[in-house]
Design a protein around this motif. Sequence first.
Motif, PDB file in Angstrom:
ATOM      1  N   PRO A  43      42.062  72.922   2.601  1.00 27.56           N
ATOM      2  CA  PRO A  43      43.242  72.066   2.376  1.00 27.56           C
ATOM      3  C   PRO A  43      44.577  72.786   2.568  1.00 27.56           C
ATOM      4  CG  PRO A  43      41.608  71.780   0.625  1.00 27.56           C
ATOM      5  CD  PRO A  43      41.175  72.960   1.426  1.00 27.56           C
ATOM      6  N   GLY A  44      44.572  74.103   2.457  1.00 32.61           N
ATOM      7  CA  GLY A  44      45.826  74.841   2.529  1.00 32.61           C
ATOM      8  C   GLY A  44      46.328  75.140   3.932  1.00 32.61           C
ATOM      9  N   LEU A  45      45.628  74.696   4.967  1.00 37.43           N
ATOM     10  CA  LEU A  45      46.111  74.924   6.333  1.00 37.43           C
ATOM     11  C   LEU A  45      47.500  74.336   6.491  1.00 37.43           C
ATOM     12  CD1 LEU A  45      42.925  74.058   8.467  1.00 37.43           C
ATOM     13  CD2 LEU A  45      43.858  76.338   8.030  1.00 37.43           C
ATOM     14  N   ASP A  46      48.412  75.109   7.103  1.00 38.09           N
ATOM     15  CA  ASP A  46      49.752  74.554   7.326  1.00 38.09           C
ATOM     16  C   ASP A  46      50.077  74.370   8.798  1.00 38.09           C
ATOM     17  OD1 ASP A  46      50.546  77.137   8.269  1.00 38.09           O
ATOM     18  OD2 ASP A  46      51.044  77.733   6.219  1.00 38.09           O
ATOM     19  N   CYS A  47      49.096  74.697   9.684  1.00 36.58           N
ATOM     20  CA  CYS A  47      49.322  74.495  11.117  1.00 36.58           C
ATOM     21  C   CYS A  47      47.979  74.336  11.823  1.00 36.58           C
ATOM     22  CB  CYS A  47      50.079  75.686  11.713  1.00 36.58           C
ATOM     23  SG  CYS A  47      50.382  75.548  13.484  1.00 36.58           S
ATOM     24  N   LEU A  48      47.893  73.345  12.712  1.00 39.30           N
ATOM     25  CA  LEU A  48      46.722  73.156  13.557  1.00 39.30           C
ATOM     26  C   LEU A  48      47.148  73.341  15.006  1.00 39.30           C
ATOM     27  CD1 LEU A  48      45.208  69.893  11.970  1.00 39.30           C
ATOM     28  CD2 LEU A  48      44.779  72.276  11.312  1.00 39.30           C
ATOM     29  N   ILE A  49      46.390  74.143  15.751  1.00 38.41           N
ATOM     30  CA  ILE A  49      46.693  74.369  17.161  1.00 38.41           C
ATOM     31  C   ILE A  49      45.569  73.756  17.984  1.00 38.41           C
ATOM     32  CG2 ILE A  49      47.268  76.057  18.931  1.00 38.41           C
ATOM     33  CD1 ILE A  49      48.110  77.990  16.810  1.00 38.41           C
ATOM     34  N   VAL A  50      45.964  72.844  18.896  1.00 34.74           N
ATOM     35  CA  VAL A  50      44.998  71.974  19.559  1.00 34.74           C
ATOM     36  C   VAL A  50      45.186  72.005  21.077  1.00 34.74           C
ATOM     37  CG1 VAL A  50      44.062  69.635  19.651  1.00 34.74           C
ATOM     38  CG2 VAL A  50      45.185  70.445  17.551  1.00 34.74           C
ATOM     39  N   PRO A  51      44.145  72.308  21.859  1.00 42.01           N
ATOM     40  CA  PRO A  51      44.249  72.202  23.322  1.00 42.01           C
ATOM     41  C   PRO A  51      44.546  70.763  23.742  1.00 42.01           C
ATOM     42  CG  PRO A  51      42.317  73.478  22.691  1.00 42.01           C
ATOM     43  CD  PRO A  51      42.838  72.836  21.442  1.00 42.01           C
ATOM     44  N   VAL A  52      45.341  70.615  24.809  1.00 39.19           N
ATOM     45  CA  VAL A  52      45.750  69.281  25.263  1.00 39.19           C
ATOM     46  C   VAL A  52      45.406  69.098  26.739  1.00 39.19           C
ATOM     47  CG1 VAL A  52      47.677  67.691  25.588  1.00 39.19           C
ATOM     48  CG2 VAL A  52      47.663  69.233  23.618  1.00 39.19           C
ATOM     49  N   GLY A  53      44.685  68.025  27.033  1.00 40.85           N
ATOM     50  CA  GLY A  53      44.444  67.602  28.408  1.00 40.85           C
ATOM     51  C   GLY A  53      45.151  66.276  28.618  1.00 40.85           C
ATOM     52  N   GLY A  54      44.373  65.179  28.478  1.00 35.06           N
ATOM     53  CA  GLY A  54      44.975  63.856  28.605  1.00 35.06           C
ATOM     54  C   GLY A  54      45.684  63.388  27.362  1.00 35.06           C
ATOM     55  N   GLY A  55      45.355  63.987  26.206  1.00 37.51           N
ATOM     56  CA  GLY A  55      46.077  63.674  24.986  1.00 37.51           C
ATOM     57  C   GLY A  55      45.281  62.962  23.918  1.00 37.51           C
ATOM     58  N   GLY A  56      44.017  62.599  24.178  1.00 38.53           N
ATOM     59  CA  GLY A  56      43.236  61.883  23.187  1.00 38.53           C
ATOM     60  C   GLY A  56      42.935  62.706  21.952  1.00 38.53           C
ATOM     61  N   LEU A  57      42.560  63.964  22.136  1.00 36.83           N
ATOM     62  CA  LEU A  57      42.212  64.830  21.011  1.00 36.83           C
ATOM     63  C   LEU A  57      43.404  65.077  20.100  1.00 36.83           C
ATOM     64  CD1 LEU A  57      40.327  66.814  19.514  1.00 36.83           C
ATOM     65  CD2 LEU A  57      41.026  68.563  21.161  1.00 36.83           C
ATOM     66  N   ILE A  58      44.512  65.501  20.672  1.00 32.46           N
ATOM     67  CA  ILE A  58      45.650  65.831  19.828  1.00 32.46           C
ATOM     68  C   ILE A  58      46.240  64.587  19.174  1.00 32.46           C
ATOM     69  CG2 ILE A  58      47.418  65.744  21.643  1.00 32.46           C
ATOM     70  CD1 ILE A  58      48.669  68.236  20.225  1.00 32.46           C
ATOM     71  N   SER A  59      46.132  63.433  19.829  1.00 33.99           N
ATOM     72  CA  SER A  59      46.625  62.197  19.223  1.00 33.99           C
ATOM     73  C   SER A  59      45.846  61.879  17.956  1.00 33.99           C
ATOM     74  CB  SER A  59      46.515  61.033  20.205  1.00 33.99           C
ATOM     75  OG  SER A  59      47.339  61.224  21.318  1.00 33.99           O
ATOM     76  N   GLY A  60      44.516  61.908  18.053  1.00 32.54           N
ATOM     77  CA  GLY A  60      43.705  61.620  16.880  1.00 32.54           C
ATOM     78  C   GLY A  60      43.917  62.626  15.771  1.00 32.54           C
ATOM     79  N   ILE A  61      43.978  63.901  16.121  1.00 32.66           N
ATOM     80  CA  ILE A  61      44.180  64.944  15.116  1.00 32.66           C
ATOM     81  C   ILE A  61      45.554  64.811  14.475  1.00 32.66           C
ATOM     82  CG2 ILE A  61      44.623  67.433  14.894  1.00 32.66           C
ATOM     83  CD1 ILE A  61      42.208  67.935  16.645  1.00 32.66           C
ATOM     84  N   ALA A  62      46.593  64.552  15.278  1.00 39.38           N
ATOM     85  CA  ALA A  62      47.950  64.462  14.740  1.00 39.38           C
ATOM     86  C   ALA A  62      48.093  63.295  13.779  1.00 39.38           C
ATOM     87  CB  ALA A  62      48.950  64.342  15.884  1.00 39.38           C
ATOM     88  N   VAL A  63      47.550  62.144  14.143  1.00 42.49           N
ATOM     89  CA  VAL A  63      47.649  60.972  13.270  1.00 42.49           C
ATOM     90  C   VAL A  63      46.957  61.235  11.933  1.00 42.49           C
ATOM     91  CG1 VAL A  63      46.887  58.588  12.959  1.00 42.49           C
ATOM     92  CG2 VAL A  63      47.951  59.276  15.112  1.00 42.49           C
ATOM     93  N   ALA A  64      45.738  61.759  11.989  1.00 43.27           N
ATOM     94  CA  ALA A  64      44.982  61.999  10.764  1.00 43.27           C
ATOM     95  C   ALA A  64      45.629  63.090   9.910  1.00 43.27           C
ATOM     96  CB  ALA A  64      43.542  62.378  11.108  1.00 43.27           C
ATOM     97  N   ALA A  65      46.000  64.183  10.548  1.00 42.22           N
ATOM     98  CA  ALA A  65      46.553  65.315   9.803  1.00 42.22           C
ATOM     99  C   ALA A  65      47.880  64.959   9.140  1.00 42.22           C
ATOM    100  CB  ALA A  65      46.726  66.515  10.731  1.00 42.22           C
ATOM    101  N   ARG A  66      48.757  64.286   9.865  1.00 43.54           N
ATOM    102  CA  ARG A  66      50.055  63.930   9.305  1.00 43.54           C
ATOM    103  C   ARG A  66      49.929  62.875   8.199  1.00 43.54           C
ATOM    104  NH1 ARG A  66      54.620  65.097  12.396  1.00 43.54           N
ATOM    105  NH2 ARG A  66      54.540  67.328  12.872  1.00 43.54           N
ATOM    106  N   ALA A  67      48.920  62.007   8.290  1.00 41.62           N
ATOM    107  CA  ALA A  67      48.717  61.022   7.225  1.00 41.62           C
ATOM    108  C   ALA A  67      48.258  61.697   5.938  1.00 41.62           C
ATOM    109  CB  ALA A  67      47.701  59.977   7.672  1.00 41.62           C
ATOM    110  N   LEU A  68      47.423  62.718   6.077  1.00 40.80           N
ATOM    111  CA  LEU A  68      46.929  63.442   4.911  1.00 40.80           C
ATOM    112  C   LEU A  68      47.922  64.473   4.396  1.00 40.80           C
ATOM    113  CD1 LEU A  68      43.256  64.046   6.112  1.00 40.80           C
ATOM    114  CD2 LEU A  68      43.996  62.441   4.339  1.00 40.80           C
ATOM    115  N   ARG A  69      48.625  65.109   5.344  1.00 44.48           N
ATOM    116  CA  ARG A  69      49.568  66.177   5.001  1.00 44.48           C
ATOM    117  C   ARG A  69      50.835  66.012   5.840  1.00 44.48           C
ATOM    118  NH1 ARG A  69      47.544  71.187   4.204  1.00 44.48           N
ATOM    119  NH2 ARG A  69      49.690  71.811   4.589  1.00 44.48           N
ATOM    120  N   PRO A  70      51.808  65.239   5.384  1.00 44.79           N
ATOM    121  CA  PRO A  70      53.008  64.980   6.190  1.00 44.79           C
ATOM    122  C   PRO A  70      53.760  66.235   6.610  1.00 44.79           C
ATOM    123  CG  PRO A  70      52.879  63.461   4.342  1.00 44.79           C
ATOM    124  CD  PRO A  70      51.807  64.478   4.127  1.00 44.79           C
TER     125      PRO A  70
END
Length: 414
Positions: A172-199
């Motif tokens: 829970p204490g992670l303060d940064c996620l680093i995500v490879p980006v191609g078309g954008g599907g992975l980072i979109s899903g991760i960003a939405v979920a992560a920001r909802a849980l940890r703004p």
Amino acid sequence: MHSDLPITLADVEAAAETIRGHVLRTPLVAAPRLSAVAGCEVHVKFENLQVTNAFKERGALNRLAALDDDQRARGVIALSAGNHAQAVACHARRLGIPATIVMPRTTPFTKVASTEAFGATVVLEGETVAECRSVVDDLAQAQGLTLVHPYDHPLVMAGQGTIALEMLRDVPGLDCLIVPVGGGGLISGIAVAARALRPDIEVVGVQTSQYASMAAALRGEPAECGGDTLAEGIAVKNVSESAVGVLTALGIDVMVVDEAAIERAIYAYLVRLKTLAEGAGAAGLAALMTDPERFAGRKVGLVLTGGNIDPRLLAALTVRALEREDRVVTFRVTVRDRPGELGRVATLIGHEGANILEVSHQRLLLDVPAMRATTDVTIETRDAPHADRIQRALEAEGMMVTRLDPLQRRDEAR
């Protein structure tokens, strides 16, 4: 939370229930040896442990599970030369759904064979993924097949976002996620979920400089893409407009790293974490190693998205890394052209504790005196000081010794 995004936290949580028990809940592991290099606390999400060795199974399964009975009976179609192809094929077979995968004719045979092994029908058409798109459209229309897009669909995005749920529940204490980006599907899903849980959490995307399409899109500029890349899994020219909207709305930054950084990151995963990372999968670590000051002292989660790297490529990268570290060195030794001299060279090298990997004996080089011969000896050493000591030992015996640059040696070999 933004109400106009294509997916919500509830969508990602629903996807987590859909894939539960069918997709591996991969471990998030602390990586002290990477932390020591990066200057921050590093945790790695091992998506290379999936059945198809990549994260794509999450989104593919979430999309397939939503098909109605008629769509399942008719079958699905996907366009991919890599991980998405195998993910769709794998889970379509499990669900009893016929799958057709269109791949470029240039796709390596191993990837074709892997996809066929999961029961899919592979159609090889076109030289590039872009040229295959018209084939996909024609087949889909003619046979009534449902397209399973690799990144540009809400259900795919939501499936990939389950990675963020798992990471933040494990640490829970992670303060940064680093995500490879191609078309954008992975980072979109991760960003939405992560920001909802940890703004307050920072989500950083990473692209190769050869295909920095998302970084350009976020600046509102056309992308200049092309050339060979180690990160073929994220070599995407046309990114998802929905993903651009998500990243813009959430203020997500995308870093760009060069090929050398990706190469170093693949090797770092191999030697420091004893795990395989394909080029795309290593992009997050490449970003961390490229700009360590940005992440200094932080608790960072890296998504190792996949491990489908060609063994021959991995072997070549390993040798290149050993050459950079002076652990594989080539000496050109000039000796008198008489019996026993080559043995004397080998004896001296063995006495100094080095291992000979390759020997090339030359008598016909014009820049060598007629009564002399050269021997190119490639040896395995412990480190640079060890290589220097071996060179001095050879010179002390009256031999002329020069160290060959790896590029020079390859040019001469050609």
